[in-house]
Design an enzyme around this catalytic site. Structure first.
Site, PDB file in Angstrom:
ATOM      1  CB  CYS A 185      88.765  -1.839  40.194  1.00 52.46           C
ATOM      2  SG  CYS A 185      87.667  -0.835  40.059  1.00 52.46           S
ATOM      3  CB  CYS A 367      82.655  -0.810  37.420  1.00 50.76           C
ATOM      4  SG  CYS A 367      84.168  -1.084  37.622  1.00 50.76           S
TER       5      CYS A 367
END
Ligand code: UQ1
Length: 440
Positions: A185, A367
């Site tokens: 991430c 994302c």
């Protein structure tokens, strides 16, 4: 799509039957290393298809965390309880949970050795072990973490401290770091800066706090379209951006952070030390040791698979997905979901001897860059082409309340009720009608 309450309550009993210690059966059609998002997505489908007793999931943790929620937890927008479920409740009912850590893999012998020394034999292996947080790679960080304003959304043990420390912060420097290693991430290190900015504004102390994002990389985001959007966000919110700054040391008692300058500028190689009142750390990350030293690894320690088929380059009965894999894209749950479709298709075709054409992974990842309450930039792109692959018809580089609602309220349900059950493999099918003019 959603599990009923009674189904949830029934599940632990089923677990008593399928959770075993390492002493039980020692040979499986398929062994899956890892009970995270990718491992369970694969194990759910394959265990239902191959039947009870055919699939083992090697997973030492008795808790499963939905990590995409951690940024929200760190900002006080969701309770940690929302991100946590007993592993027993998410283990597929037809899979056997081997509650132990993998200690080594011997792919030439088709066997995994467990932490207690016992061995599991397999016909096929899926490695979905995730990635290891390496707080110790930053000098002084393990001692400083969790005290005097040092927190990390990446650790379930410290994510709630992010919110605690931000609530207490009244003035000074708030620093947010991004390391030089591959991480999971890659948006999370800066998302928390924007949520913290909003929190400090709401508390009326924003003007007394200098906020800075320190990244070891030379860009604020890998894909230009979203990099431009995030630069605008950072600027409009008064969050300074320091590129090529790699956190190398934290002095907890002195409340200082030391960065090494990377890149090719005149100051490269020098260090600079900055006092902090709040420090959000994204730790360096590395493959788990048992993988790094295994014949499955590439030079960097990641499981070396073909980028399109997800099959291992040297051992054809081995596949990998998610953070531990060598797949050259950004490491996210959305990527693992898309990878799981390809992996399951190709592995099942191999197991069943089907001549179906191979599925191919295109590097899709997403994302969700939350920038405030009800605002989010929903980056979706291929890590292979570097091009956006947006699901919806609007420009997802713009901060949008719809994108926030999708990420905060819808996708967590999709995660628990569909991804972990093997029925969610990313939004490619939605894109066909929600953004029909997309080139992807
Ligand atoms: C996604 O598929 C996914 O997996 C469940 C996530 O993890 C929670 C995500 O955060 C995102 C953004 C996706 C992509 C899905 C859409 C609809 C854009």
């Amino acid at each position: 799509m959603f599990a009923s309450r009674s189904a949830v309550l029934r599940r632990p009993c089923a677990r008593l039957m399928s959770s075993v210690s390492a002493a039980a059966p020692s040979s499986y059609k398929l062994v899956v290393i890892g009970g995270g998002a990718g491992g369970l997505a694969v194990a759910s489908t394959l265990s239902a298809r191959l039947g009870r007793g055919a699939v083992a999931v090697v997973e030492p943790s008795d808790v499963h965390y939905q990590q995409p929620l951690f940024t929200f937890v760190g900002a006080g927008l969701k309770p940690l309880a929302d991100a946590r479920r007993p592993m027993a409740d998410v283990m597929p009912p037809d899979a056997t949970w081997v509650r132990s850590a993998a200690a080594s893999v011997d792919p030439a012998a088709n066997a995994v050795t467990l932490a207690d020394g016992s061995r599991l034999a397999y016909d096929y292996l899926v490695v979905a072990a995730g990635i290891q947080l390496d707080f110790a790679a930053v000098r002084g960080l393990p001692e400083a973490l969790g005290k005097n304003g040092v927190a990390s959304n990446y650790s379930p043990a410290h994510v709630q401290q992010t919110f605690e420390f931000l609530q207490r912060l009244r003035r000074g420097n708030a620093l947010f770091t991004m390391p030089a290693t591959p991480i999971k991430c890659a948006g999370a290190p800066q998302k928390i800066a924007y949520l913290a900015e909003e929190l400090l504004r709401e508390r009326g102390v924003r003007d007394a706090v200098d906020m800075r994002y320190y990244t070891a990389l030379g860009k604020i985001f890998a894909v230009d379209k979203y990099a431009a959007a995030m630069s605008r966000v950072a600027e409009s919110r008064g969050v300074g951006v320091n590129l090529f700054h790699d956190l190398v040391a934290v002095d907890g008692p002195a409340n200082t952070a030391t960065f090494k300058l990377l890149g090719s500028g005149p100051d490269a190689g020098r260090t600079t030390t900055v006092p902090y009142d709040f420090l959000h750390v994204t730790p360096p990350m590395k493959p788990f040791d048992f993988l790094r030293t295994s014949p499955l690894a590439n030079a960097a320690g990641f499981v070396e698979v073909h980028p399109r088929s997800l099959q291992h380059v040297r051992f054809p009965n081995v596949y990998s997905l998610g953070d531990c894999s060598s797949l050259p894209t950004s490491k996210t749950a959305a990527a693992a979901a898309a990878q799981s479709r390809v992996l399951k298709h190709n592995l099942l075709a191999q197991i069943e001897g089907s001549a179906a054409p191979a599925a191919e992974y295109d590097g899709y990842t997403s994302c969700p860059l939350v920038t405030a309450k009800h605002k989010l930039v929903l980056a979706e792109f291929s890590g292979y082409s570097g091009k956006p692959q947006e699901t919806f018809f609007f420009n997802q580089a713009n901060e949008h309340a719809f994108s926030y609602w999708l990420t905060a309220d819808v996708l967590p349900e999709v995660y628990w009720n569909s991804m972990l059950k093997g029925t969610w493999s990313g939004p490619a099918a939605i894109r066909k009608f929600a953004n029909p003019t997309s080139s992807n």
